[in-house]
Design an enzyme around this catalytic site. Structure first.
Site, PDB file in Angstrom:
ATOM      1  N   SER A  60       0.829  -1.197   0.000  1.00 17.37           N
ATOM      2  CA  SER A  60       0.000   0.000   0.000  1.00 17.37           C
ATOM      3  C   SER A  60       0.873   1.260   0.000  1.00 17.37           C
ATOM      4  CB  SER A  60      -0.937  -0.061   1.214  1.00 17.37           C
ATOM      5  OG  SER A  60      -1.984   0.853   1.114  1.00 17.37           O
ATOM      6  N   ASP A  95      -9.199  -4.526  -5.310  1.00 15.10           N
ATOM      7  CA  ASP A  95      -8.597  -3.870  -4.141  1.00 15.10           C
ATOM      8  C   ASP A  95      -9.339  -2.555  -3.905  1.00 15.10           C
ATOM      9  OD1 ASP A  95      -6.933  -2.306  -2.413  1.00 15.10           O
ATOM     10  OD2 ASP A  95      -5.201  -3.518  -3.003  1.00 15.10           O
ATOM     11  N   HIS A 123      -7.351  -6.012   0.067  1.00 16.06           N
ATOM     12  CA  HIS A 123      -6.262  -5.053  -0.093  1.00 16.06           C
ATOM     13  C   HIS A 123      -4.927  -5.772  -0.018  1.00 16.06           C
ATOM     14  CE1 HIS A 123      -4.082  -1.382  -0.057  1.00 16.06           C
ATOM     15  NE2 HIS A 123      -3.859  -1.330   1.239  1.00 16.06           N
TER      16      HIS A 123
END
Length: 500
Positions: free
Chosen positions: A216, A442, A470
């Site tokens: 991320s 996602d 995610h």
């Protein structure tokens, strides 16, 4: 910038963790770095660390870095590091970052088996670190728990002048508190500074090149590192990637699309089961969700705590946090089913988890790190007309998520330090292959962002995972896990465009 990250991190690690640890000799001695180090930074790159045992197979240390790299002889800060020792003889060091911004790498390493495959655990010393501003490092401080509880309870009618003014004032007060309680550090928690810290960590851990797994926001940190320190790049994996060229508003819009897509996938799965609280088609279930949010706005639902009924904000938090992993979908289904039976306790539990609120009403001390880091990375202006237009456009994309993921610009525009960052593509020329992973549904870092980063990086290699949730590594895809581990352990570069 990942809109909901600040609500998701695990509870802050207590300081008692390190109490009573004994000091040992440094585990590794610094070695020559791949790229020349400026003379004014040599003291940081060649420092020896005092390591302490801090759990079975764990060692901890603090690394000293300049608060401002433009003034290396000025004030210093510390970066907290926690290393999990390889089960076998380590072939090297793997640095990890869980995302955020504001995620704790120390907490990530403490939950080692939840993230990393057994081959990585056997063959790498895995290093988690709290980036500047976060956790056990020199950290951001804004509101205390009581102030934050009150702040989260505020409501504003942004269609009125008074509501807008109150909103801007509340955000300004929050930013002022961050500056007052954090000091000068509040202006030095940007990602470029964090990437420079990471290169110091690489050197003091005795590594000539960086081996790194970032999730991320950690992909932005990793890509920034590659752009700054191309000669020091080893094997980098960037999972759930951010497109570094996007503006603040473009990121928000991308996430509106991402969460809409993810929630529709949840609804499709829910409707196929026997215990789904919704009915009909996905579109009909979406409308039922919107109606339920509006209903809780008008009539909050009681919980086990009579002082904390569930309102629309709590329900929205519960929906948002459970989109990060399909393993959480049954919890959302159960919580909504109970809510429809006039019991909001499960929804409140999920909302508290999203906001990192403990049972006693406390929040992590560094909860302001997300905004402080984000706002230094993304320049914005305070413009009501533009923010309103962006919100209206986002509502066209998603009636459920559009407005809630909008109006973020004033939060950064009212911070005490303005951003001078430039959002642009990152090419990182001349590096070895860098693996970039995207997941099709996602919610927080849409698939398209990963595709874009892989295309921008001169040496980008793309892996696409057809799945929910995610990030992809460790999410149940043997195809992804095998490709990542073969790359990190053996240097086997996956085929560009591999689909899992």
């Amino acid at each position: 910038m990942v809109f909901s990250r600040a609500r998701l991190a695990a509870s802050a690690v207590g300081l008692a963790l390190l109490t009573g640890c004994t000091t040992a000799a440094p585990m590794v001695q610094p070695t020559d770095t791949s790229a020349p180090v400026p003379d004014e930074l040599e003291q940081y790159y060649t420092q020896e660390l005092d390591w302490s045992e801090c759990g079975t197979n764990f060692d901890c240390a603090d690394v000293t870095v300049p608060m401002d790299y433009d003034e290396p002889d000025g004030e210093t800060i510390t970066i907290a590091v926690k290393t999990f020792r390889a089960a076998d003889t380590a072939q090297g060091t793997l640095f990890v970052n869980p995302g955020g911004p504001g995620g704790s790498g120390i907490e990530m390493v403490e939950n080692i088996s939840s993230y990393f495959g057994s081959e990585l655990l056997r063959n790498f010393d895995i290093v988690g670190f709290d980036p500047r501003g976060v956790g056990e490092s020199s950290a951001v401080r804004c509101y205390d728990s009581a102030e934050l509880e009150e702040y989260y309870s505020l409501e504003f009618d942004l269609e009125t002048d008074q509501g807008w003014d109150d909103y801007v004032q509340a955000l300004t007060d929050y930013g002022d508190a961050c500056e007052a309680n954090t000091g000068e550090l509040i202006g030095h928690v940007d990602t470029i500074s964090a990437a420079r810290d990471l290169d110091v960590l690489r050197a003091v851990m005795g590594e000539s090149t960086l081996t790194y797994l970032g999730y991320s926001y950690g992909t932005l940190l990793g890509a920034t590192y590659a752009d700054l320190f191309g000669d020091n790049v080893g094997r980098l994996v960037l999972d759930g990637a951010i497109d570094p060229s996007l503006s603040f508003t473009e990121v928000s819009t991308g996430q509106v699309r991402g969460f809409e897509r993810a929630y529709r996938s949840y609804l499709e799965d829910c409707l196929a089961g026997a215990d789904c609280p919704f009915s009909g088609t996905v579109d009909e279930a979406m409308q039922q969700t919107i109606d339920l949010v509006e209903q809780t706005r008008d009539t909050p639902v009681e919980t086990s705590d009579p002082d904390r009924p569930v309102d629309d904000a709590s329900l929205f938090n519960a929906i948002t946090v459970t989109m990060y992993s399909p393993a959480s979908w049954p919890s959302l289904t159960s919580a909504i089913d109970a809510l429809l039976k006039d019991d909001g306790s499960q929804v409140q539990f999920l909302s508290d988890y999203a906001l990192e609120r403990e049972d006693d009403g406390t929040y992590p001390e560094d909860q302001g790190a997300f905004r402080a880091i984000d706002c230094l990375d993304y320049p914005v202006e305070l413009d009501r007309q533009t923010s309103t237009a962006n919100a209206e456009a986002n509502e066209e994309l998603s009636e459920l998520f559009g407005e809630a993921f909008s109006y973020g610009e004033p939060g950064c525009a009212t911070m005490p330090v303005a951003s001078d960052a430039v959002r642009e593509e990152i090419a990182a020329p001349g590096t070895p292959p860098i693996v970039v992973i995207g997941t099709t549904r996602d919610p927080a870092t849409p698939y398209e962002w990963a595709e874009a980063l892989a295309e921008q990086l001169e040496s980008g290699v793309f892996i696409g995972y057809d799945g929910d949730g995610h990030t992809a590594y460790g999410a149940g895809s043997a195809c992804v896990d095998e490709a990542v581990e073969a790359f990190l352990l053996e240097g086997l570069v996956p085929e560009d465009g591999l689909t899992c």
